[in-house]
Design a protein around this motif. Structure first.
Motif, PDB file in Angstrom:
ATOM      1  N   ASP A  99       0.820  -1.207   0.000  1.00  0.00           N
ATOM      2  CA  ASP A  99       0.000   0.000   0.000  1.00  0.00           C
ATOM      3  C   ASP A  99       0.855   1.258   0.000  1.00  0.00           C
ATOM      4  N   ILE A 100       0.379   2.273  -0.706  1.00  0.00           N
ATOM      5  CA  ILE A 100       1.036   3.568  -0.761  1.00  0.00           C
ATOM      6  C   ILE A 100       0.159   4.606  -0.061  1.00  0.00           C
ATOM      7  N   SER A 135      -3.250  -0.770  -2.310  1.00  0.00           N
ATOM      8  CA  SER A 135      -4.169   0.363  -2.314  1.00  0.00           C
ATOM      9  C   SER A 135      -3.397   1.677  -2.318  1.00  0.00           C
ATOM     10  N   LEU A 136      -4.090   2.754  -2.680  1.00  0.00           N
ATOM     11  CA  LEU A 136      -3.518   4.094  -2.686  1.00  0.00           C
ATOM     12  C   LEU A 136      -4.398   4.993  -1.836  1.00  0.00           C
ATOM     13  N   THR A 137      -3.771   5.708  -0.883  1.00  0.00           N
ATOM     14  CA  THR A 137      -4.492   6.673  -0.056  1.00  0.00           C
ATOM     15  C   THR A 137      -3.770   8.013  -0.134  1.00  0.00           C
ATOM     16  N   SER A 147      -4.909   4.153 -11.092  1.00  0.00           N
ATOM     17  CA  SER A 147      -5.498   2.815 -11.070  1.00  0.00           C
ATOM     18  C   SER A 147      -4.968   1.978  -9.913  1.00  0.00           C
ATOM     19  N   SER A 148      -5.880   1.266  -9.271  1.00  0.00           N
ATOM     20  CA  SER A 148      -5.539   0.214  -8.319  1.00  0.00           C
ATOM     21  C   SER A 148      -6.282  -1.034  -8.779  1.00  0.00           C
ATOM     22  N   SER A 149      -5.568  -1.939  -9.410  1.00  0.00           N
ATOM     23  CA  SER A 149      -6.206  -3.046 -10.113  1.00  0.00           C
ATOM     24  C   SER A 149      -7.052  -3.942  -9.216  1.00  0.00           C
ATOM     25  N   LEU A 150      -6.588  -4.163  -7.975  1.00  0.00           N
ATOM     26  CA  LEU A 150      -7.253  -5.137  -7.116  1.00  0.00           C
ATOM     27  C   LEU A 150      -7.789  -4.555  -5.817  1.00  0.00           C
ATOM     28  N   ASN A 151      -7.397  -3.325  -5.483  1.00  0.00           N
ATOM     29  CA  ASN A 151      -7.731  -2.801  -4.163  1.00  0.00           C
ATOM     30  C   ASN A 151      -8.364  -1.413  -4.247  1.00  0.00           C
ATOM     31  N   ASN A 152      -8.316  -0.685  -3.125  1.00  0.00           N
ATOM     32  CA  ASN A 152      -9.043   0.571  -3.001  1.00  0.00           C
ATOM     33  C   ASN A 152      -8.178   1.782  -3.346  1.00  0.00           C
TER      34      ASN A 152
END
Length: 199
Positions: free
Chosen positions: A111-112, A138-140, A164-169
């Motif tokens: 996660d980033i 994910s990206l926050t 884009s986050s292919s699989l997460n939020n």
């Protein structure tokens, strides 16, 4: 020991210490040749050659979380124009000034968390592909304020999704975000998430 230099065998893990004392609003960061070390352990690598290890005071960074509360972070990496954003590790990153990239922002795993400081702007416009892509994490995005001075992120793709986050939020806690997607045969999108897009 040779002269004023210390030499260690390859593979040895050195636990670094310092005589710097605690300082309010700051934390201590260890560096190898000016680059932040993850924690306080350095593993000797023969390909590194001679290195300089230092300890420095670094100011804590504040941000506003998803609930609108002010939080403080001491473990982070500052993004500069010289940062290779195309091969990022999971972690916390901070935009302190105006930075611009013609390569993509990419993280393969993990996660980033991205903090946009007040009056700072991050511009990403690669020559091809997505501007920002999280392969398996994910990206926050956070800001430090909600007024006109809040940080900005501009992501522009000439080919496909901008962020884009292919699989997460993807979670936008703050900041002025502009995501402009390019067109392909089957996709025109500013932001895409395999999970949820939270604001």
């Amino acid at each position: 020991v040779y002269g004023d230099n210390l030499y260690y065998r390859e593979g040895l893990a050195l636990t670094l210490t310092t005589n710097l004392s605690g300082k309010s609003g700051y934390h201590i960061v260890y560096k190898v040749d000016g680059k932040n070390l993850d924690g306080n352990t350095y593993t000797v690598n023969s390909t590194d050659g001679d290195v300089t290890l230092t300890a420095e005071y670094t100011p804590d960074i504040h941000y506003i979380d998803a609930d609108g509360n002010r939080q403080t972070r001491s473990d982070y990496t500052v993004l500069t124009n010289a940062t290779n954003i195309s091969n990022l590790s999971a972690g916390w990153y901070v935009v302190e000034s105006n930075v611009s990239y013609s390569s993509d922002f990419y993280c393969e795993s993990g996660d980033i968390h991205l903090i946009l400081c007040d009056n700072a702007k991050m511009t990403i416009e690669p020559t091809q592909g997505k501007a920002m892509a999280m392969a398996h994490g994910s990206l926050t995005v956070y800001a430090q304020s909600t007024g006109n001075s809040m940080g900005q992120l501009e992501a522009t793709s000439s080919d496909g999704t901008a962020i884009s986050s292919s699989l997460n939020n993807i979670t936008i806690c703050g900041g002025k975000i502009t995501a402009t997607g390019g067109s392909t045969s089957n996709n025109i999108s500013g932001i895409y998430a395999g999970g949820n897009i939270n604001r």
